[in-house]
Design a protein around this motif. Sequence first.
Motif, short mmCIF file in Angstrom:
data_model
loop_
_atom_site.label_atom_id
_atom_site.label_comp_id
_atom_site.label_asym_id
_atom_site.label_seq_id
_atom_site.Cartn_x
_atom_site.Cartn_y
_atom_site.Cartn_z
N GLY A 160 -3.42 -89.54 -72.02
CA GLY A 160 -2.78 -90.13 -73.20
C GLY A 160 -2.85 -91.65 -73.16
N VAL A 161 -2.62 -92.28 -74.30
CA VAL A 161 -2.63 -93.75 -74.31
C VAL A 161 -1.56 -94.35 -75.22
CG1 VAL A 161 -4.26 -94.21 -76.23
CG2 VAL A 161 -4.22 -95.71 -74.23
N GLY A 162 -1.03 -93.56 -76.16
CA GLY A 162 -0.14 -94.11 -77.19
C GLY A 162 1.07 -94.83 -76.65
N TYR A 222 11.26 -93.34 -77.30
CA TYR A 222 10.83 -94.60 -77.93
C TYR A 222 9.56 -95.12 -77.28
CZ TYR A 222 11.12 -99.38 -79.94
OH TYR A 222 10.88 -100.56 -80.57
N ARG A 223 8.52 -94.51 -77.66
CA ARG A 223 7.20 -94.89 -77.19
C ARG A 223 7.04 -94.85 -75.68
NH1 ARG A 223 3.23 -97.72 -81.11
NH2 ARG A 223 1.38 -96.98 -80.10
N CYS A 224 7.65 -93.89 -75.06
CA CYS A 224 7.35 -93.63 -73.66
C CYS A 224 7.79 -92.21 -73.41
CB CYS A 224 8.12 -94.56 -72.74
SG CYS A 224 9.81 -94.09 -72.48
N TYR A 243 4.85 -86.10 -79.00
CA TYR A 243 5.69 -87.12 -78.38
C TYR A 243 5.23 -87.15 -76.94
CZ TYR A 243 7.69 -82.59 -77.58
OH TYR A 243 7.80 -81.27 -77.30
N GLY A 244 5.70 -88.14 -76.20
CA GLY A 244 5.32 -88.20 -74.78
C GLY A 244 3.82 -88.23 -74.60
N SER A 245 3.09 -88.84 -75.54
CA SER A 245 1.61 -88.91 -75.47
C SER A 245 1.02 -87.60 -75.00
CB SER A 245 1.16 -90.04 -74.53
OG SER A 245 0.96 -91.23 -75.25
#
Length: 809
Positions: free
Chosen positions: A760-762, A386-388, A568-570
């Motif tokens: 990464g930055v997302g 979830y976004r990390c 995933y995982g930026s």
Amino acid sequence: MNDQTRIDQDRAERTEKLQGMGCKRKRVEDIRFTQGKGSYVDDLKLPGMLFGDFVRSPHAHARIKSIDTSRAKALPGVIAVLTAADLKPLGLHYMPTLAGDVQAVLAEEKVLFQNQEVAFVIAVDRYIASDATELVDVEYEALPCIVDPFKSMLPDAPILREDIQDKMTGAHGPRKHPNHIFEWMIGDKEATDAVFANADVTIKEMLVDHRTHPSPLETCQSVASFDKVKGELTLWGTFQAPHVIRTVVSLISGLPEHKIHVIAPDIGGGFGNKVGAYAGYVCSVVGSIVLGVPVKWVEDRMENLSTTSFARDYHMTTELAATKEGKILAMRVHVLADHGAFDACADPSKWPAGFMNICTGSYDIPVAHLAVDGVYTNKASGGVAYRCSFRVTEAVFAIERAVELLAHKLGMDAAELRIKNFIKAEQFPYQSALGWEYDSGDYHTAMKKAMDTIGYKELREEQARKREAFTRGETRELMGIGISFFTEIVGAGPAKNCDILGIAMFDSAEIRIHPTGSVIARMGTKSQGQGHETTYAQIIATEIGIPADDIMIEEGNTDTAPYGLGTYGSRSTPVAGAATAVAARKIKAKAQMIAAHMLEVHEGDLEWDVDRFRVKGLPEKFKTMKEIAWAAYNSPPPNMEPGLEAVNYYEPPNMTYPFGAYFCVMDIDVDTGVAKTRRFYALDDCGTRINPMIIEGQVHGGLTEAFACAMGQEIRYDEQGNVMGASFMDFFLPTAVETPHWETDHTVTPSPHHPIGAKGVGESPHVGGVPCFSNAVNDAYAFLGAGHIQMPHDAWRLWKVGEKLNLHQ
Ligand code: PCD
Ligand SMILES: [Cu+]
């Protein structure tokens, strides 16, 4: 205008035309997205296509006594009803999870969480399928359930996973109890305990990163189409990792991998939800193989929230030991991880708790010890990022709350305590106590820039005045200042560290230059909205001097894209972005040989100039990349193979470690518990920036999700295991109305090992955002002796804090 100015101007004009790295290029995919012309799984309509829908369990834990499908099958329009009894002979009633466990596709003897899949009805349309699910008669015998993970390993706890009851060794070592999944330990326990025994100051707190869900706007879905004549399966789906899905489908179905075509079309958000494999995928595939026609499966919102991968549910007993002066000496963390009914966490194989061991954060902590126990409960399975990347939000939440608690105990300013303990710029590459090598960073510079911009000193002064006024009864508002200084770890990962089901976590790019100088490039990753079609083209544009507008990026079709581990995982920028740069450089090297031949000089006599090779010292003699492309097909040098293309599979030497300094100013009404974010400032350092506008969009999105998680979003269960947060009525999804205004900023500390220096930055804004919000809330109440306040911080819970502290008149 002198010569040099003219040359510079010409170069600047040609550079601008490329729209390469650093340019705020408009997102090319938005042309179709903003016109509603995207093409998603549910847009797919195939001749003869049928629709599937699940019969789901109303119980959290129950024995299945019988299943009678006869009434459902009799409904006109129903073609088939699958149960575990149908899948079992095919060996498909269980499927492997990414975490080395197995997960029921359709429940056989028991159900283990509410809404678990029990039968799959296939009908001529979705409505009939849905009606028919209510005609499947399932007789259950309810069993006592476990909702509280702390009760999971009690001696008299009901045994949940009878299928593995006697297997006291799991995928990650010994199990202490039938409901125990694994224990994972890292660090130096003895040394850490010794420091704690003698420390001046220690803090210890149970920090809960509560259960939540990525809830992308588009739910999970798939369409399977099996061609009996060719023996080939085409599977369209919302897959963040299409190649991995192809391999998994091949392994579990026995179909050869080259006869499986996996296609991920446009995806309406992933956020980690679409990494794993779900029962719906398997059932649509089985349905299509059995019936010989395409079968579509589309989740509704409730199914998405209550059955596909949840996130977090980490209960972290976090301790710090420090000197009186505030030098942190040791960290000790024990995590109780609630994994639900099956261990379906989306982590690299060797990492049962993801990268939780990044929990020493941005601080130079000499020793640390981390232990994680994973347990089963009667809840949906999952454990996605979830976004990390892999439990990094949890880790950063632990350390960033802990330093605040320590600052409070020491009576020190929370920013000052952080600065005192930061890893210094000259310490990079930095070896952390829990086993990571941070590639680069300059924390002091970032923190100073952030504090100066936000006016930190003045804010603290204002807060002091407000606190006095509150104490005097002149205001009912509390002011909180939240800080978070996070270090992320993205770009999994070196093969020695990271694999998924045994496949090393590399990624790939294939670039092909056509004779007229336009380009198609394909990657092993898959955008779900991040803007890859825009940004990969910018990397190539800068590397080989062809305008981004002449470069088409394609992802998501396993027949055409090179094998990759997905998005995933930026990891797209750190891994596939690197592959893109390396593949482009291979092309450039060949182009240089062709140019040398065309210009009749030695290769070494050429120099690169934006979009062309020039003869050194003879600036009027050059060949543009476009001319070279034509020559590659028309008149390559003797003995050189024609064509101009390259592929690279990139295995990163290390992860990348983006970081950031976030500040939040919040005003909370004690009487209503309503919290208003007055300011939110986010400084991000993701190394070299490819597209500043996309980065800003990523930060806005990540912060909005952080705001959601910290301030209200939760998947809660009642004592009977009924899921309480399974619709957008109960699950907080912030809209433009609730969402604060975001101020963004940056510093640039390139990654030393990445070909273009990008990180990464997302995910960063989410990872840094959650603790920042929570720290702001906690800071608002800290002077009243509130202690640690658990998330989510919705108005109801904050009102209760006021009640507990006797603040209400
Ligand atoms: N330096 C730099 C970096 C980056 N970038 C950009 O930005 C983006 C991002 O990136 P990254 O960071 O690399 O990432 P990726 O891999 O691509 O992606 C992933 C992420 O992403 C994010 N974001 C987003 N967005 C959108 N729109 N959608 C989505 O879904 C999403 N998701 C989320 C998540 S969650 Mo996980 O899965 O949990 O692990 S992880 C994640 C892209 O476009 C790129 O290119 C730039 O520009 N620069
Ligand atoms: Cu995570």
